[in-house]
Design a protein around this motif. Structure first.
Motif, short mmCIF file in Angstrom:
data_model
loop_
_atom_site.label_atom_id
_atom_site.label_comp_id
_atom_site.label_asym_id
_atom_site.label_seq_id
_atom_site.Cartn_x
_atom_site.Cartn_y
_atom_site.Cartn_z
N ARG A 124 0.85 -1.19 0.00
CA ARG A 124 0.00 0.00 0.00
C ARG A 124 0.89 1.24 0.00
NH1 ARG A 124 -3.88 -1.25 5.12
NH2 ARG A 124 -3.24 0.89 5.49
N THR A 125 0.35 2.35 -0.46
CA THR A 125 1.16 3.57 -0.47
C THR A 125 1.50 4.03 0.94
OG1 THR A 125 -0.85 4.91 -0.65
CG2 THR A 125 0.30 4.37 -2.71
N ASP A 126 0.72 3.59 1.94
CA ASP A 126 1.03 3.95 3.32
C ASP A 126 1.66 2.80 4.10
OD1 ASP A 126 -1.18 2.30 3.63
OD2 ASP A 126 -2.19 3.60 5.09
N THR A 127 2.19 1.79 3.38
CA THR A 127 2.91 0.72 4.06
C THR A 127 4.11 1.31 4.81
OG1 THR A 127 2.25 -1.02 2.51
CG2 THR A 127 4.32 -1.35 3.68
N ILE A 128 4.33 0.78 5.99
CA ILE A 128 5.46 1.21 6.83
C ILE A 128 6.63 0.27 6.60
CG2 ILE A 128 6.23 1.60 9.20
CD1 ILE A 128 3.24 2.05 9.92
N PHE A 129 7.81 0.84 6.42
CA PHE A 129 9.02 0.07 6.13
C PHE A 129 10.07 0.25 7.21
CE2 PHE A 129 7.04 0.46 2.05
CZ PHE A 129 7.44 -0.64 1.31
N ASP A 130 10.82 -0.79 7.43
CA ASP A 130 12.05 -0.70 8.21
C ASP A 130 13.06 0.06 7.35
OD1 ASP A 130 14.55 -1.12 9.36
OD2 ASP A 130 14.17 -3.20 9.87
N ALA A 131 13.39 1.29 7.75
CA ALA A 131 14.24 2.16 6.92
C ALA A 131 15.71 1.79 6.98
CB ALA A 131 14.07 3.61 7.36
N ALA A 132 16.10 0.91 7.91
CA ALA A 132 17.49 0.48 8.05
C ALA A 132 18.41 1.69 8.21
CB ALA A 132 17.89 -0.41 6.88
N SER A 133 19.44 1.82 7.38
CA SER A 133 20.45 2.85 7.61
C SER A 133 19.98 4.27 7.33
CB SER A 133 21.70 2.56 6.76
OG SER A 133 22.45 1.53 7.35
N ILE A 134 18.80 4.45 6.77
CA ILE A 134 18.26 5.81 6.69
C ILE A 134 18.07 6.37 8.10
CG2 ILE A 134 16.20 7.13 6.01
CD1 ILE A 134 16.12 5.56 3.45
N THR A 135 18.02 5.48 9.09
CA THR A 135 18.04 5.91 10.50
C THR A 135 19.21 6.85 10.78
OG1 THR A 135 17.03 3.81 11.17
CG2 THR A 135 18.21 5.05 12.87
N LYS A 136 20.32 6.65 10.10
CA LYS A 136 21.51 7.48 10.34
C LYS A 136 21.22 8.96 10.10
CE LYS A 136 24.95 3.86 9.31
NZ LYS A 136 24.08 2.68 9.22
N LEU A 137 20.30 9.26 9.19
CA LEU A 137 19.94 10.67 8.96
C LEU A 137 19.26 11.27 10.19
CD1 LEU A 137 18.62 10.46 5.29
CD2 LEU A 137 20.92 11.10 6.08
N PHE A 138 18.38 10.50 10.80
CA PHE A 138 17.70 10.99 12.00
C PHE A 138 18.70 11.21 13.13
CE2 PHE A 138 14.43 9.02 9.47
CZ PHE A 138 13.30 9.80 9.68
N THR A 139 19.62 10.27 13.29
CA THR A 139 20.64 10.43 14.32
C THR A 139 21.49 11.65 14.05
OG1 THR A 139 20.70 8.03 14.63
CG2 THR A 139 22.58 9.29 15.48
N SER A 140 21.86 11.86 12.78
CA SER A 140 22.69 13.01 12.42
C SER A 140 21.96 14.32 12.69
CB SER A 140 23.09 12.92 10.94
OG SER A 140 23.84 11.75 10.69
N ILE A 141 20.68 14.38 12.36
CA ILE A 141 19.91 15.58 12.64
C ILE A 141 19.87 15.84 14.15
CG2 ILE A 141 17.59 16.59 12.58
CD1 ILE A 141 17.22 15.16 9.86
N ALA A 142 19.68 14.78 14.92
CA ALA A 142 19.65 14.94 16.38
C ALA A 142 20.98 15.46 16.91
CB ALA A 142 19.30 13.61 17.04
N VAL A 143 22.10 14.98 16.34
CA VAL A 143 23.42 15.50 16.74
C VAL A 143 23.53 16.98 16.40
CG1 VAL A 143 25.89 15.38 16.30
CG2 VAL A 143 24.58 13.27 16.58
N LEU A 144 23.11 17.34 15.18
CA LEU A 144 23.22 18.74 14.76
C LEU A 144 22.27 19.64 15.54
CD1 LEU A 144 23.75 18.14 10.95
CD2 LEU A 144 25.40 19.03 12.59
N GLN A 145 21.18 19.10 16.04
CA GLN A 145 20.35 19.88 16.95
C GLN A 145 21.11 20.23 18.22
OE1 GLN A 145 16.95 17.25 17.36
NE2 GLN A 145 15.76 18.35 15.82
N GLU A 146 21.91 19.29 18.70
CA GLU A 146 22.75 19.58 19.86
C GLU A 146 23.82 20.62 19.52
OE1 GLU A 146 22.27 18.55 22.92
OE2 GLU A 146 20.54 17.30 22.35
N VAL A 147 24.32 20.56 18.28
CA VAL A 147 25.27 21.59 17.84
C VAL A 147 24.58 22.95 17.80
CG1 VAL A 147 26.72 22.36 15.91
CG2 VAL A 147 26.67 19.93 16.54
N ASP A 148 23.36 22.99 17.25
CA ASP A 148 22.60 24.24 17.24
C ASP A 148 22.41 24.79 18.65
OD1 ASP A 148 22.30 24.32 14.49
OD2 ASP A 148 20.26 23.49 14.49
N ALA A 149 22.20 23.90 19.58
CA ALA A 149 21.95 24.32 20.97
C ALA A 149 23.22 24.73 21.69
CB ALA A 149 21.25 23.20 21.73
N GLY A 150 24.39 24.44 21.08
CA GLY A 150 25.66 24.81 21.69
C GLY A 150 26.20 23.80 22.67
#
Length: 579
Positions: A124-150
């Motif tokens: 289905r177009t709304d099927t949920i997938f295990d994104a595997a290493s695309i997770t790394k993007l979320f982790t990277s954004i979270a790290v850069l949020q900490e950078v933004d926060a100083g």
């Protein structure tokens, strides 16, 4: 008057009278000039048509047809490429395609025993997938949020924040080096084979395989450490950080770690796992290390949908916000799209995103083109220069990871979107186009007799595999008095053009017409034939080559004007096109 010149006159006349009918070979939209900066503020994803977005729908349909075909018998493979897939394509904020093909559950075991028809579940177009290493993007954004926060500095040693990491030669590894995979740490670890209490400590004790900063190794341990860093600095578990700081604000309601049981019927099955003995994995993370860490880790574990990933992609193209919600500063996004690995050609990498990887980005490739893939068969490609998003989610590991790669599908989808983008002719209403799928030759009638050297000029739009050892390039050849074809040196001017005199033209990502000049030396009275040859690469190509404005002169004047005398040009593999 040549056909191309006549078409230009007719087009001009109809526009002036206000009675123009669309050229059947041209769809609305403007020349795909590379755009700098971010998308206009407030750009929000919305549904529309390819025509509304200024795209040619035919390459999109062709690419999606191939994506669908790979759910069945696939030439050269024992099994289908994947059981099912969901594709989403967006341009300038308009979602122009959203399609589901195949099945999210098809097999009963790792041998490929198919379930009875009534037990299979369609994709289905709304099927949920295990994104595997695309997770790394979320982790990277979270790290850069900490950078933004100083609270985190990119060039500080990781050990400043995680003291237990600073052992065995890792004392000086920086946060930036983890994000760009230049830490020197190994590619993989098998945490699931260790006692639970020793899994994270074992990562912290690793010794680099090479001196930090001296090479690129795509490393899961890098991202596992960054996940721990986020938790330590934020004071919250990584899954909560992703939910509250990224997915929640962006309205990505189907994105996160450890999906609840109520969503499991919408989740695509992955692999049948015998070691460790997990059976058919569905609703739990496929990656063994993330699974052994409770389903939450910096390198894998996020589940998502095509629409949710498209929202994340558009937020990046917008400079860190979507629909009024900002999740990252514009400076943070610039860092994600800036190559910090210039010393390691072929391994361009921003802080989180891979950059300019033609093997899955196809003709969307360029210096700022960003993306990531996932082992389960997922990929996300973002092209800031054309403000485009390509999402492909498949369950290619269902039921067995050994069945092969889906890289061909990744590249096909991105290439379809790239080829749908407009390339307006440099002169008049038509240009000559060489399809990247096959060699092409454009040959002129002999011109002459010449009085001294002949000067050749033309415009070229070149988007090819930029590999010094590969093919995929444009050449000009000359035949003087039937003596045989010989290459003619070329000089090109324009963004991304090669410097100095070259034997052939190749390049990608610049997306600009080049002004090309050449000189053919010939004795007085000679007849000269010209041939433009396009030689595609056997594996990875770009958007192909356009040639326009062909003009040949000697000191007496014009010998050939390709706009007025196009009947003197003879094509084998080139096509006249309005885009």
């Amino acid at each position: 008057m040549g056909r191309r010149a006549l078409a230009a006159v007719v087009l001009s006349a109809t526009v002036l009278t206000g009675s123009a009918t669309a050229d059947p070979g041209q769809v609305g939209g403007h020349f795909d000039r590379p755009r700098t900066g971010f998308a206009p503020p407030g750009t929000t994803l919305r549904d529309g048509t390819a025509e509304q977005a200024g795209l040619d729908p035919e390459p999109l349909d062709e690419a999606l047809g191939r994506i669908a075909a790979w759910t069945g018998p696939t030439p050269g493979r024992e099994h289908p490429m994947y059981a099912g897939a969901v594709s989403l394509l967006a341009h300038d904020g308009i979602v122009v395609r959203r399609e589901a093909v195949g099945e999210q559950l098809r097999y009963a075991d790792d041998r490929g025993t198919e379930l009875p028809a009534e037990q299979r579940e369609p994709m289905r177009t709304d099927t949920i997938f295990d994104a595997a290493s695309i997770t790394k993007l979320f982790t990277s954004i979270a790290v850069l949020q900490e950078v933004d926060a100083g609270s985190v500095q990119l060039d500080e040693p990781v050990a400043s924040y995680l003291p237990e990491f600073g052992v065995n030669g890792k004392e000086d590894i920086t946060v930036r080096q983890l994000l760009t995979h230049t830490s020197g740490l190994q590619a993989e670890a098998q945490l699931w084979k260790l006692p639970e209490q020793d899994r994270i400590p074992s990562i912290m004790r690793l010794a680099p395989e090479r001196p930090p900063g001296t090479g690129y190794t795509y490393s899961d341990p890098n991202m596992i450490v960054l996940g721990v860093l986020v938790e330590r600095m934020s004071g919250a578990p990584l899954d909560r950080v992703v939910a509250e700081r990224i997915a929640g604000p962006l309205g990505m309601s189907d994105t996160g770690f450890r999906p609840p049981a109520g969503k499991h019927p919408r989740i695509a099955a992955t692999e049948y796992s015998a070691d460790p003995p997990r059976g058919m994995v569905r609703g739990e993370v496929h990656d063994e290390n993330a699974w052994s860490l409770g389903g939450v880790a910096g390198q894998a574990g996020v589940f998502t949908t095509a629409d949710d990933l498209a929202v994340l992609g558009q937020a990046i193209l917008n400079g860190g916000e979507h629909d009024g919600a900002r999740v990252l500063s514009t400076e943070g996004v610039r860092r994600m799209l800036t190559d910090f690995n210039g010393d390691f050609p072929g391994d361009a990498h921003g802080l989180g995103f891979e950059l300019d990887q033609r093997w899955y980005m196809g003709g969307l490739s360029g210096p700022r083109t960003a993306g990531h893939t996932g082992f389960t068969g997922t990929s996300l490609v973002l092209d800031p220069a054309s403000r485009s998003v390509a999402v492909l989610l498949t369950n290619r590991v269902h039921p067995n990871r050994e069945w092969g790669s889906n890289n061909a599908a990744r590249e096909t989808l991105a290439q379809g979107l790239a080829r749908s983008l407009a390339v307006d002719p440099a002169r008049g209403s038509r240009s000559w186009f060489a399809d990247p799928a096959r060699p092409a030759e454009l040959t002129s009638d002999a011109v002459g007799p010449v009085r001294g050297p002949a000067q050749v000029s033309f415009q070229a739009f070149v988007d090819t595999q930029h590999d010094p050892d590969g093919a995929d390039r444009l050449q000009l050849e000359a035949d003087v008095d039937g003596a045989g074809w010989r290459p003619v040196p070329l000089r090109a001017d324009g963004p991304g053009a090669p410097e100095g005199e070259v034997a052939e033209l190749a390049g990608s990502g610049h997306r600009a017409w080049w002004d090309v000049r050449a000189e053919v030396d010939a004795p007085p009275g000679a007849q000269i034939g010209l041939r433009w040859r396009y030689l595609p690469d056997e594996q990875y190509v770009g958007r192909g080559v356009h040639v326009d404005g062909i003009h040949v002169t000697d000191h007496r004047g014009t010998l050939l004007d390709g706009e007025l005398d196009d009947e003197r040009l003879h094509s084998r593999g080139w096509a006249e096109t309005g885009r």
